[in-house]
Design a protein around this motif. Structure first.
Motif, PDB file in Angstrom:
ATOM      1  N   ALA A 107       0.819  -1.205   0.000  1.00 37.24           N
ATOM      2  CA  ALA A 107       0.000   0.000   0.000  1.00 37.24           C
ATOM      3  C   ALA A 107       0.858   1.262   0.000  1.00 37.24           C
ATOM      4  N   ALA A 108       1.941   1.246   0.792  1.00 35.63           N
ATOM      5  CA  ALA A 108       2.750   2.471   0.961  1.00 35.63           C
ATOM      6  C   ALA A 108       3.770   2.571  -0.159  1.00 35.63           C
TER       7      ALA A 108
ATOM      8  N   GLU B 124       4.178   4.757  -2.489  1.00 32.67           N
ATOM      9  CA  GLU B 124       4.702   6.080  -2.766  1.00 32.67           C
ATOM     10  C   GLU B 124       6.026   6.282  -2.044  1.00 32.67           C
ATOM     11  N   TYR B 125       6.094   5.862  -0.830  1.00 30.82           N
ATOM     12  CA  TYR B 125       7.291   6.127  -0.020  1.00 30.82           C
ATOM     13  C   TYR B 125       8.441   5.212  -0.435  1.00 30.82           C
TER      14      TYR B 125
ATOM     15  N   ASP C 223      -5.375   5.741   6.223  1.00 31.45           N
ATOM     16  CA  ASP C 223      -3.904   5.672   6.220  1.00 31.45           C
ATOM     17  C   ASP C 223      -3.288   6.954   5.663  1.00 31.45           C
ATOM     18  N   PHE C 224      -4.153   7.790   5.057  1.00 31.31           N
ATOM     19  CA  PHE C 224      -3.744   9.083   4.540  1.00 31.31           C
ATOM     20  C   PHE C 224      -2.634   8.957   3.493  1.00 31.31           C
ATOM     21  N   PHE C 225      -2.648   7.870   2.742  1.00 32.59           N
ATOM     22  CA  PHE C 225      -1.672   7.728   1.645  1.00 32.59           C
ATOM     23  C   PHE C 225      -2.204   8.537   0.465  1.00 32.59           C
ATOM     24  N   ASP C 226      -2.014   9.839   0.566  1.00 30.40           N
ATOM     25  CA  ASP C 226      -2.562  10.717  -0.438  1.00 30.40           C
ATOM     26  C   ASP C 226      -1.747  11.980  -0.458  1.00 30.40           C
TER      27      ASP C 226
ATOM     28  N   THR D 179       4.704  11.214   7.783  1.00 30.00           N
ATOM     29  CA  THR D 179       3.957  11.187   9.041  1.00 30.00           C
ATOM     30  C   THR D 179       4.178  12.485   9.823  1.00 30.00           C
TER      31      THR D 179
END
Lengths: 768, 310
Positions: free
Chosen positions: A45-46, A48-49, B200-203, B271
């Motif tokens: 999911a993450a 982007e990072y 999760d604020f993946f934006d 974060t």
């Protein structure tokens, strides 16, 4: 294709490890490629990072990966190189920093008797051998323990014939244990034997071939470089060294030769001692001759003859050089038979004394038993075919030759013929009891008699054959010729009724040694003796028979042999082509006949003392004819025992010999029951010439190879050990270093497995 | 309806792995709430109310939990605190139902797993349950790249069932557009509400900032719960891995060990940005590890609320 391995072999001790290292260095790359193809998939999911991290660190990540890959590949490659033990770098300074020496060092030390020379001027070493051992040990002190192999070889003629070990090997095989190599050198004894340099060098070559894996091989030869070592009397040794030299160069590059001999060293030696006649008897005075030499320039010694350790004659000063004529002891009367020890001693300021005395045991014959076999028996005096011979050999005092049977007068002769026997009785006789056996006009010899005669001659007996009208030529050709008892085939009898045949003898010319008594003597009867019949003998072209006397012949025609002599085994056979009695010739009634028979007998009978005269390195073999019933004993002059061994053959016959070859010169005593026999052991005569060869002559003797010639002291250049430098440990250190670097880099770059989960710090909630 | 477990066993039912095996969301929520009550020895629900209004004298029968002891200490007189809108709270749980919220690394066994969405729905259901218990209104907004569902706050008897039912029905397939949704929500809400955002604020951070600012402008009280999976927090991967990005983010084949520090740095930066953003707007920010038991995070949150109200 073989070029690559050959190139690698020049640079590595174990080159295939280097190849393996190069190949296996690709393993990290292969693993990396395989890993890229084996992966697990995660829906993430993450992303982007992750992508941001990748973008930011792409170049660094690539660099880290390549760096780690390179380090790992290099590590494996260097490991292979280290195991291959790379060599190289002639610079000893650099090599001292990182290289370990590795090489084979072969020490050939001459311990022949000439190395016992005491030149003086060496405080730590009395003899050449002592100095050689000292120098060799000093060279070993410079070697690297555990990395360099040492082989020690001695160069004297081998004495102990232990078949399991090469007699030249002082160390059974090359050893890394330098301490045991030094101990082996300490154990090298001074021998009384000659030099066998070629044998020693051949062992060195075999050792080099066996240790082919070691890239560098050194040969150190310690010798006195005397003429006797490099220019032996027999051409064989010279040719052998010329062949061996190039082999040395191929295996060792540039051998080092340490010449211990000093310029100007000299030696005086007794090279030979022998009676002037073949048979010494109590009947006649005997002459003895000795060959003495002086090698180099030394003061005049004093020569002294002795018999049984008692001086004989006056000691006299003698000038010795290379051409000194033989010295004689003349007219030595010996009243008793049996073995006598004659010796010649040179007393002087000799630096090598071991060859200053030579001994000779002479078995003086007081009586000689001979056997006469008659092919034609006679009833009256001088009727048998051997009668005249018997009379000639042992003429009685004041005897009536026609009434031999009634005469009991004693004879002055040392020859004691038994009463002649017929040919049928021959098989019943133990021929070994007789010094000579005469066949006179014996018609036929059966096979067992022929074998009996052959064994007798082979064992050292003398067979003298007189032919005659009874002789069956075919029988002799079938039984005697194949056994070597005749020098050639009997062709036919040659007879004349008109002018007789005569011997071809010129008193003023050259003559066979058997006839030397007739030389210069006119009217001996030998020339004028008539021969009416004789058996014609055909001598083969390659015969080993000597013509003692020929018959005269017409010009241009070959001369038939009248008397021949040839060796057979340890004995001899003399052939007379005519009768032993006047039946076919007019010689026998003449006084010359007596002299001729005695001379032929004396000249052909084997000396019974041969077994009592040995050279260092020979084994004492006690002859069966002594009739031993118990084991003999052998002691030296100091009563130290030398072990004897018994050997029993398949026929149950037991013989005795010394358990070891004789190693020291001197007079030993063999005890046999209540009898004793002296045994003389002498040093070989070939080692006496201690004149030192110049280095060029030595090189030439070794086939003109390149040698590093040094003297009897270790120079700085000689002490420089030029071994192949083994860089394996340096490479191994690099491997360890790289392993540490790899671990550090893997940790630093995060390329390692973690032992436990690491929890990222939890962010504290922020109050509004 | 299954029996609620014994009081002593509540704790274990607050573990995500355990909750994962309870398929009924309503039961999960009730377990969570009761577990909280058991652990805290008193109702956790107090303190959800918003502002302090005034004091009034204590009369017999009043709940002594609202006694202002500071005043008693000063004056020896007993007064109770009164709050504005004590029984008129509008709670809206805004739940992110995008594809990224479906990420799960927690295995509950028997083929079950506990995703971020499960965590979000459990919290939403629990908070809604507590609010309704207190006669407050609870609403629900579910979004991905658009507002999928919206239920305005209500305290009618069936509201909680509607909430739990809708939360279990939403599929998670789309991308996120948090900022736009918050904008829409801000326009929809007519009453001041307590908005609890579970995502999760993946934006895009700017878009999120704009949405939150809009909510703040409309005088809503906002709380942000950033839900992250343990693997997202720790990034424990070691072997070569193909990361297939959710919400059409692409794929990446890499050695995770080499990227770990960089990833954690980037995640930490984001974060921190979000945290600063919330702090700047006086918005409560909580980062939650979906692997942690819910009582830990919820009780912490509730205690913070109680402290802020005092």
């Amino acid at each position: 294709m073989m070029i690559v391995p050959n190139i690698l072999a020049a640079w590595f001790v174990a080159p295939w490890f280097a190849v393996a290292g190069a190949v296996l260095a690709s393993i990290p790359i292969i693993i990396h490629i395989l890993n890229r193809r084996r992966f697990k998939t995660v829906r993430w999911a993450a992303m982007e990072y992750l992508l941001q991290a990748m973008r930011k660190n792409r170049r660094r990540l690539k660099f880290e990966q390549w760096l780690l890959l390179a380090v790992r590949s290099l590590l494996i490659f260097l490991m292979g190189l280290a195991l291959a033990r790379p060599l190289g770098c002639d610079s000893s300074t650099i090599a001292a920093l990182g290289g370990q020496r590795t090489a084979l060092h072969v020490f050939v030390i001459d311990n022949s008797y000439s190395m016992a020379y005491e030149p003086g001027g060496r405080p730590d070493a009395k003899t050449h051998l002592d100095q050689a051992k000292l120098m060799a040990k000093r060279l070993i002190d410079r070697l690297s323990a555990g990395n360099e192999e040492v082989m020690v070889i001695t160069a004297s003629s081998p004495i102990d014939k232990d078949k399991t070990v090469d007699p030249h090997a002082a160390t059974p095989k090359p050893t890394y244990d330098l301490q045991s190599a030094r101990a082996a050198i300490d154990r090298i004894e001074q021998t009384a034997a000659g030099t066998d340099l070629d044998g020693a060098l051949q062992l060195a070559i075999r050792t080099a071939k066996d240790e082919a894996k070691l890239p560098t091989k050194h040969l150190y030869i310690f010798t006195d470089a005397t003429r006797s070592a490099f220019e032996g009397e027999n051409g064989q040794s010279v040719e052998a060294l010329k062949t061996t030299g190039p082999q040395l160069a191929r295996n060792f590059g540039r051998p080092s030769l340490f010449i211990l001999g000093k310029p100007g060293q000299w030696n005086q030696a007794v090279l030979d001692l022998a009676p002037a006649v073949n048979l010494v008897t109590t009947k006649f005075s005997a002459d003895f001759t000795t060959k003495v030499r002086g090698f180099g320039n030394g003061p005049d010694p004093v020569l002294q003859w002795k018999m049984n350790d008692v001086p004989v004659g006056l000691a006299k000063s003698i000038k010795l050089d290379l051409e000194t004529p033989p010295q004689s002891l003349s007219g030595q009367a010996i009243n008793e038979g049996g073995p006598r020890v004659f010796s010649v001693t040179l007393a002087g300021d000799d630096r090598l004394r071991i060859d200053n005395t030579r001994w000779r045991v002479v078995d003086v014959a007081s009586e000689m038993k001979v056997l006469i076999v008659e092919g034609e028996r006679g009833i009256g005096a001088l009727q048998g075919s051997g009668s005249f011979l018997e009379l000639a050999l042992s003429p009685p005092k004041d005897v009536d030759a026609e009434n031999r049977a009634s005469s009991n007068a004693k004879t002055d002769s040392y020859v004691l013929p038994e009463a002649p026997i017929g040919e049928l009785e021959l098989s019943n006789k133990i021929l070994g009891n007789y010094r000579a056996v005469f066949l006179t006009n014996v018609g036929q010899i059966n096979p067992s008699q022929a074998d009996q005669l052959k064994n007798y001659v082979n064992g050292g007996g003398t067979l003298i054959i007189f032919v005659g009208p009874n002789v069956n030529g075919d029988n002799y050709n079938n039984e005697l010729v194949p056994r070597g008892l005749l020098p050639g085939r009997l062709i036919k009898t040659v007879s004349t009724n008109d002018s007789a045949f005569h011997f071809d003898f010129n008193p003023k010319g050259a003559a066979h040694p058997f006839l030397k008594e007739f030389q210069g003597q006119e009217n001996t009867g030998l020339t004028t003796a008539q021969v009416w019949s004789y058996w014609q003998l055909e001598l083969p072209a390659n015969t080993n028979a000597e013509r003692v006397l020929n018959y005269q012949s017409e010009a241009g025609k070959p001369k038939d042999p009248a008397i021949t002599v040839h060796p057979l085994g340890k004995g001899r056979v003399v052939f007379f082509s005519t009768t032993a009695n006047p039946e076919w010739n007019g010689l026998t009634p003449k006084p010359a006949y007596v002299t001729l028979m005695h001379e032929i007998l004396a000249g052909s009978v084997g000396a019974a003392d041969r077994w009592m005269n040995l050279t260092v390195g020979e084994t004492l073999n006690v002859p069966q004819s002594l009739g031993l019933t118990a084991a003999p004993t052998l002691v030296d002059a100091a009563k130290n025992p030398t072990p004897m061994e018994a050997v029993t053959d398949q026929a149950g016959v037991t013989t005795y010999h010394s358990a070891r070859p004789m190693t020291a010169p001197g007079v030993f005593t063999l005890g046999v029951g209540n009898r004793s026999f002296p045994i003389a052991v002498n040093v070989p005569a070939t080692e006496a010439d201690v004149r030192v060869l110049p280095p060029d002559a030595v090189k030439k003797a070794l086939g003109d190879i390149d040698l590093a010639v040094e003297g009897d002291n270790l120079t700085v250049a000689a002490m420089k050990i030029d071994s192949g430098n083994d860089w394996s440990w340096s490479f191994m250190a690099l491997v360890f270093l790289l392993a540490g670097v790899e671990c550090y880099l893997a940790m630093r770059f995060g390329h390692y497995r973690r032992g436990k989960r690491l929890a990222a710090p939890v962010a504290e909630p922020v109050a509004a | 309806m299954p029996e609620l477990p014994h009081a002593a066993e509540y704790r274990k039912y607050l573990e995500p792995k355990t909750l994962a095996r309870i398929s009924a969301l309503d039961l999960r929520a009730r377990l969570i709430v009761e577990g909280l009550m058991t652990g805290m020895h008193r109702s956790p629900y107090q303190g959800i109310s918003v502002e302090f209004a005034q004091h009034r004298p204590y009369v017999a029968g009043d709940d002594i939990r609202h006694v202002d002891w500071k005043v008693f200490g000063r004056s020896d007189k007993i007064y109770l605190k009164q709050y504005l809108e004590e029984t008129n709270l509008h709670l809206i749980c805004v739940v992110d139902a995008s594809e990224s919220m479906g990420f799960s690394s927690i295995d509950g066994g028997d083929g079950t797993s506990w995703s971020k969405y499960d965590h979000a729905t459990a919290i939403a259901a629990s908070l809604s349950y507590m609010a309704i218990q207190q006669q407050d209104s609870a609403g629900l907004a579910v979004f991905d790249n658009e507002l999928k569902k919206y239920f305005k706050p209500s305290n009618l008897p069936g509201q909680w069932k509607i909430i739990t039912h809708e939360l279990t029905m939403i599929p998670r397939l789309k991308k996120t557009n948090t900022g736009k949704i918050l904008d829409q929500l801000a326009e929809k809400l007519t009453h001041r509400s307590l908005i609890v955002i579970l995502s999760d604020f993946f934006d895009d951070i700017e878009s999120i900032k704009k949405g939150l600012r809009h909510l703040r402008y409309k005088r809503h009280e906002t709380m942000v719960f950033q839900l992250l999976d343990p693997q997202e927090i720790e990034f424990p991967f070691e072997d070569v891995t193909l990361f297939k990005g959710m919400e059409e983010m692409g794929d990446l084949l890499t050695e995770p060990r080499a990227l770990r520090l960089g990833y954690l740095e980037q995640l930490g930066l984001f974060t921190e940005q979000l945290k600063k953003l919330c702090r700047g707007m006086n918005i409560d920010y909580h980062r939650m590890n979906t692997g942690d038991p819910l009582d830990v995070t919820l009780s912490g949150f509730l205690a913070t609320r109680a402290a802020s109200i005092k």
